[in-house]
Design an enzyme around this catalytic site. Structure first.
Site, PDB file in Angstrom:
ATOM      1  N   SER A 156      18.695  21.555   0.896  1.00 33.08           N
ATOM      2  CA  SER A 156      19.774  22.515   1.140  1.00 33.08           C
ATOM      3  C   SER A 156      20.661  22.125   2.314  1.00 33.08           C
ATOM      4  O   SER A 156      21.256  22.988   2.968  1.00 33.08           O
ATOM      5  CB  SER A 156      19.203  23.924   1.375  1.00 33.08           C
ATOM      6  OG  SER A 156      18.582  24.412   0.215  1.00 33.08           O
ATOM      7  N   ASP A 263      22.267  15.130  -6.943  1.00 33.30           N
ATOM      8  CA  ASP A 263      23.505  15.270  -6.183  1.00 33.30           C
ATOM      9  C   ASP A 263      24.111  13.891  -5.953  1.00 33.30           C
ATOM     10  O   ASP A 263      23.396  12.941  -5.599  1.00 33.30           O
ATOM     11  CB  ASP A 263      23.235  15.955  -4.842  1.00 33.30           C
ATOM     12  CG  ASP A 263      22.701  17.371  -5.014  1.00 33.30           C
ATOM     13  OD1 ASP A 263      23.002  17.989  -6.058  1.00 33.30           O
ATOM     14  OD2 ASP A 263      21.988  17.863  -4.123  1.00 33.30           O
TER      15      ASP A 263
END
Length: 320
Positions: A156, A263
């Protein structure tokens, strides 16, 4: 009996493991509540477990004390996403969602994940560990500026900082060091921030993340209301095919299973650079996997059932 009814029967009583003790606890609790509601709406006998190991017990004892047949893991970060809970469940003979022990541990280690990708020719920037012996000038000479400094075992974007000068390096290491004893540096790549979810063998549409922040940080992910989630990535069919292939290979070579999210940054030259793989992505109202699933007509209830189904098929996926 249809396939959904058969799955619900096979899963039995499902413990939704959420919370935990990592820096991502609050996000995990939100994810867990969303997963629990979706499972129950789909007809699954599911219940919540706010997973904090008590001082007078251990992980195995706590899990063994629960009455459940299958675990739905929605613990983000260390203690839940790193292979620890997975190993305990495996020892107890309980089916669980997501990646196994080895893949979970490897994916949680951003530095070693990148080593594997790099060794197999997948596109990822070089990186370096930082410690007290690291020469700042030598590091910058090796990797250039700007740099991304981050904890190796956090998610995160916790503890992540962009470093534009040698002077900033010390402060960035202090920030990252609050979260992990291992700190890594890699070249900062400017371009489109993309994320690609994979669910039970299906590669979902990529999302282009647009934020007013310098990058897609914790606040932009979970708190801000001005983050834009764009499915119009500007990629043509050939470019989308290439992106899908890269993500599937990156997922498979780490040994990931069931579901996950990769990602990437697509730079100004149109090159895709892998950053990391998340084996237990967020499932909140700001989260990317449910958004991508919705884009292909998959409701939250169908999504959690797809993930749940992966607990019962751990056959390896091999791709070139």
């Amino acid at each position: 009996m249809n396939a959904q009814q058969a799955l619900i029967r096979q899963a039995g009583r499902v413990a939704v493991l959420m919370g935990g003790e990592s820096a991502e606890r609050e996000v995990s609790l939100k994810s867990g509540k969303a997963v629990l509601a979706a499972l129950q709406n789909a007809g699954v006998d599911a219940f919540a477990v706010d997973f904090i190991v008590e001082a007078d017990s251990n992980l195995l004892q706590q899990l063994a004390s629960l009455e459940f047949d299958t675990a739905f893991i929605i613990l983000h970060g260390r203690g839940g996403e790193d292979g620890v809970v997975q190993a305990a469940l495996q020892m107890l003979g309980k089916p669980y969602t997501g990646s196994g022990v080895a893949a979970s541990a490897l994916a949680m280690d951003k530095w070693r994940t990148k080593l594997v990708w790099h060794a197999l020719g997948l596109p990822t920037k070089p990186s370096s560990l930082i410690n007290a012996e690291t020469d700042p000038a030598g590091l910058i000479s090796q990797l250039g500026l700007p740099l991304a400094i981050k904890p190796v075992h956090e998610g995160s974007s916790v503890g992540l900082m962009k470093v534009n000068s040698e002077k900033m390096l010390g402060d960035a290491c202090l920030v990252a060091g609050k979260h992990d004893s291992m700190i890594m540096a890699e070249p900062w790549v400017s371009g489109k921030e993309l994320t690609v979810a994979i669910v039970n063998g299906k590669v979902l549409p990529p999302i282009w993340l647009q934020t007013t922040h310098e990058f897609y940080d914790y606040d932009a992910k979970y708190l801000a209301n001005d983050t834009r989630y764009n499915f119009d990535t500007g990629l043509d069919i050939a470019e989308l095919t290439e992106l899908t292939k890269i993500c599937q290979q990156a997922f498979d070579v780490i040994g990931c299973h069931g579901w996950g999210r990769l990602d990437l940054i697509r730079d100004e030259q149109g090159r895709n650079w892998l950053l990391e793989v998340n084996t237990v992505p967020g499932m909140t109202d700001h989260s990317l996997v449910p958004m991508a699933a919705k884009q292909v007509g998959m409701s939250m209830e169908v999504l959690v059932l797809e993930i749940l189904a992966s607990a019962f098929d751990r056959s390896p996926r091999a791709r070139g």
